[in-house]
Design an enzyme around this catalytic site. Structure first.
Site, mmCIF file in Angstrom:
data_model
loop_
_atom_site.group_PDB
_atom_site.id
_atom_site.type_symbol
_atom_site.label_atom_id
_atom_site.label_comp_id
_atom_site.label_asym_id
_atom_site.label_seq_id
_atom_site.Cartn_x
_atom_site.Cartn_y
_atom_site.Cartn_z
ATOM 1 N N HIS A 131 0.809 -1.219 0.000
ATOM 2 C CA HIS A 131 0.000 0.000 0.000
ATOM 3 C C HIS A 131 0.845 1.273 0.000
ATOM 4 O O HIS A 131 0.350 2.348 -0.295
ATOM 5 C CB HIS A 131 -0.986 0.002 1.180
ATOM 6 C CG HIS A 131 -0.389 0.306 2.523
ATOM 7 N ND1 HIS A 131 -0.114 -0.668 3.448
ATOM 8 C CD2 HIS A 131 -0.041 1.480 3.105
ATOM 9 C CE1 HIS A 131 0.369 -0.104 4.543
ATOM 10 N NE2 HIS A 131 0.433 1.194 4.360
ATOM 11 N N ASP A 161 0.064 -7.709 1.705
ATOM 12 C CA ASP A 161 0.426 -6.289 1.655
ATOM 13 C C ASP A 161 1.938 -6.090 1.675
ATOM 14 O O ASP A 161 2.467 -5.233 2.392
ATOM 15 C CB ASP A 161 -0.224 -5.523 2.811
ATOM 16 C CG ASP A 161 -0.178 -4.016 2.593
ATOM 17 O OD1 ASP A 161 0.087 -3.583 1.457
ATOM 18 O OD2 ASP A 161 -0.393 -3.265 3.565
ATOM 19 N N SER A 235 4.641 2.562 7.849
ATOM 20 C CA SER A 235 4.260 1.408 7.033
ATOM 21 C C SER A 235 5.408 0.940 6.162
ATOM 22 O O SER A 235 6.034 1.729 5.460
ATOM 23 C CB SER A 235 3.067 1.765 6.139
ATOM 24 O OG SER A 235 1.900 1.915 6.889
#
Length: 502
Positions: A131, A161, A235
């Site tokens: 992402h 992911d 992230s």
């Protein structure tokens, strides 16, 4: 001084010595930051690995939803509403339109985002979250010293992911290696390094709060939960153990405010390492495939199938072209062990099958009619089509004819041509069709609806409402609390439903 006064004096003296010792002990504890704040090794870990942690910068061209003169959206009655209304009207041309005939859509514009990643190979291989780089037109890796280098995408896996990038280094790099996330214990210290809120090179520490956490974000959820501060921009960054090995990739947080509240989630290194190896080798994931549809074994289903305690993954359907079919696995079987690994629930089976090599022959232990059996299955490859077929729910017409039977809160009828047409039921589906469901029944609570077809009752085929009632009556006589139904939808997809017979 008499003996009567000596004892209290000695006691007071002993108490003074004890209090002094406690004070010294308390001062020592407070004066030792390592004991109060965590192990001393955190600084050593950070110094050792920080140059392997990178920032990921991406840019993307998007269509502007409004021109430069777009009116901000304000609540009705806002004190700023009149001010902005006058300001934007003064900047627009006659009639309140935008100047130059602009429709307000504006030209495409570029947006930028920042995330984190880490180097696993000194040739310039970087791991991050999917992402972080999804839909990016350009990806750049920013090293700890500020050097910015364009990167290219090697491959992504949306289900976990994860993404792998490659760039050409201009100088020697520092790389980190994966540790064994299976060895983590609750309470172990971990260190997160990343780019929160675009601040870059930020180190936070905490403990492992939980393992194998399923938060329903994907089919293979098994996150490490940590209270180490993780925020937006972290992230794709690494989660380290105190040996400086990567034991997770920071991916998600739970936060009503958008900032860390001490609940962060990392993909465990055991999962990451396997995904990264395949992405580097093939540019895609090649997951194992068993060819079954599975569902949870509820207490009611377990009682119906004589499984104690409730466990495993219930096979609701078997793909005619899948590996399970020739191995003899059937609907109603409960998988309790796969390739030597215990299966506690459907998620366990999904993960272990996906992680098993395509083409490998494995032992699958099932429970069938209360007895354990072992089936040998040669795994196929899971196909992952991009297009997702959305189920369209249509209004169900009211029944035109009286039903033939009522049972379990259901109106039931034998399948015929008219009913197949009404509910668009495929010719391959056999059984008894549900034409109505009592809103206050257990069947309604279990989401049975008109158009569903009951294929089996207590693992015996049925063709009429009378067959169903007969089986239910027998189960009541046998003292059973529930009945297990095999239910098909109009397209032939099967599932098991346990209904109370009391």
């Amino acid at each position: 001084m008499t003996a009567a006064t000596i004892a209290p004096t000695r006691l007071r003296h002993a108490v003074r010595i004890g209090l002094a010792a406690l004070a010294i002990s308390a001062f020592g504890a407070l004066g030792n930051p390592a004991q109060a704040r965590g192990p001393e090794g955190i600084a050593d870990v950070a110094e050792k690995v920080i140059d392997a942690v990178v920032n990921i910068s991406t840019s993307q061209t998007v269509e502007a939803k409004g021109g430069a003169n777009t009116m901000p959206q304000l609540p009705p009655g806002s004190p700023f509403e009149e001010f902005f209304d006058d300001f934007f009207k003064n900047r627009r041309g006659p009639g309140g339109g935008s100047k130059g005939g602009d429709s307000g859509s504006g030209p495409p514009r570029k947006t930028n985002s920042l995330g984190s990643g880490f180097i696993i190979d000194t040739s310039g291989v970087v791991v991050t979250n999917n992402h972080v780089i999804a839909d990016a037109d350009e990806i750049n890796v920013i090293l700890n010293d500020g050097t910015k280098i364009k990167a290219e995408l090697v491959g992504v896996d949306k289900k976990t992911d994860l993404a792998v990038l490659k760039f050409k280094p201009t100088k020697p790099l520092v790389a980190v290696k994966f540790g064994d996330s299976d060895k983590l214990r609750l309470g172990d210290w971990v260190v997160a390094i990343g780019n929160p809120f675009s601040l870059g090179g930020t180190v936070t520490a905490g403990i492992v709060s939980a393992k194998n956490r399923d938060i329903s974000s994907g089919p293979y959820d098994s996150y490490i939960q940590t209270d180490a501060a993780i925020n937006r921009g972290n992230s794709g960054g690494p989660l380290f153990n105190l040996e400086g090995d990567v034991i997770g990739v920071n991916t998600l947080i739970i936060s009503p405010s958008g900032g860390s509240i001490g609940i962060g989630f990392a993909v465990p290194s055991k999962t990451v390492a396997g995904v990264v190896d395949q992405l580097r080798q093939f540019g895609e994931l090649r997951r194992g495939w068993l060819g079954v549809r599975i569902q949870s074994v509820t207490d009611e289903i377990a009682e119906s199938l004589n499984i104690k305690p409730p466990r495993g993954a219930l096979v609701a359907g078997v793909d005619d072209k899948g590996p399970a079919k020739p191995a003899g696995i059937e609907p109603g079987d409960v998988v309790v062990k796969f390739d030597g690994k215990d299966v506690k629930d459907p998620k366990d089976l999904s993960r272990v099958v996906a992680d098993t090599a395509v083409g490998k022959e494995v032992d699958v232990v099932i429970i069938r009619k209360g007895q354990e059996e072992t089936k040998k299955v040669t795994l196929g490859r899971l196909q992952d089509p991009e297009k997702v077929q959305a189920a369209v729910k249509t209004d169900e017409p009211a029944p035109e004819k009286p039903v033939t039977q009522k049972a379990l809160g259901l109106d039931l009828a034998a399948l015929n041509k008219d009913l197949r047409t009404r509910y668009k039921i495929k010719d391959s589906v056999k059984g008894v069709v549900v034409t109505n469901v009592d809103a206050n029944s257990d069947a309604a609570e279990k989401r049975l609806s008109a158009g569903d077809v009951i294929v089996e009752v207590a693992q015996e085929a049925v063709s009429s409402g009378a067959d169903i009632q007969k089986r239910v009556d027998q189960l009541k006589k046998d003292g059973k609390k529930s009945v297990l139904l095999l239910v098909s939808n109009a397209d032939g997809e099967l599932r098991f439903v346990a209904l109370s017979v009391q």
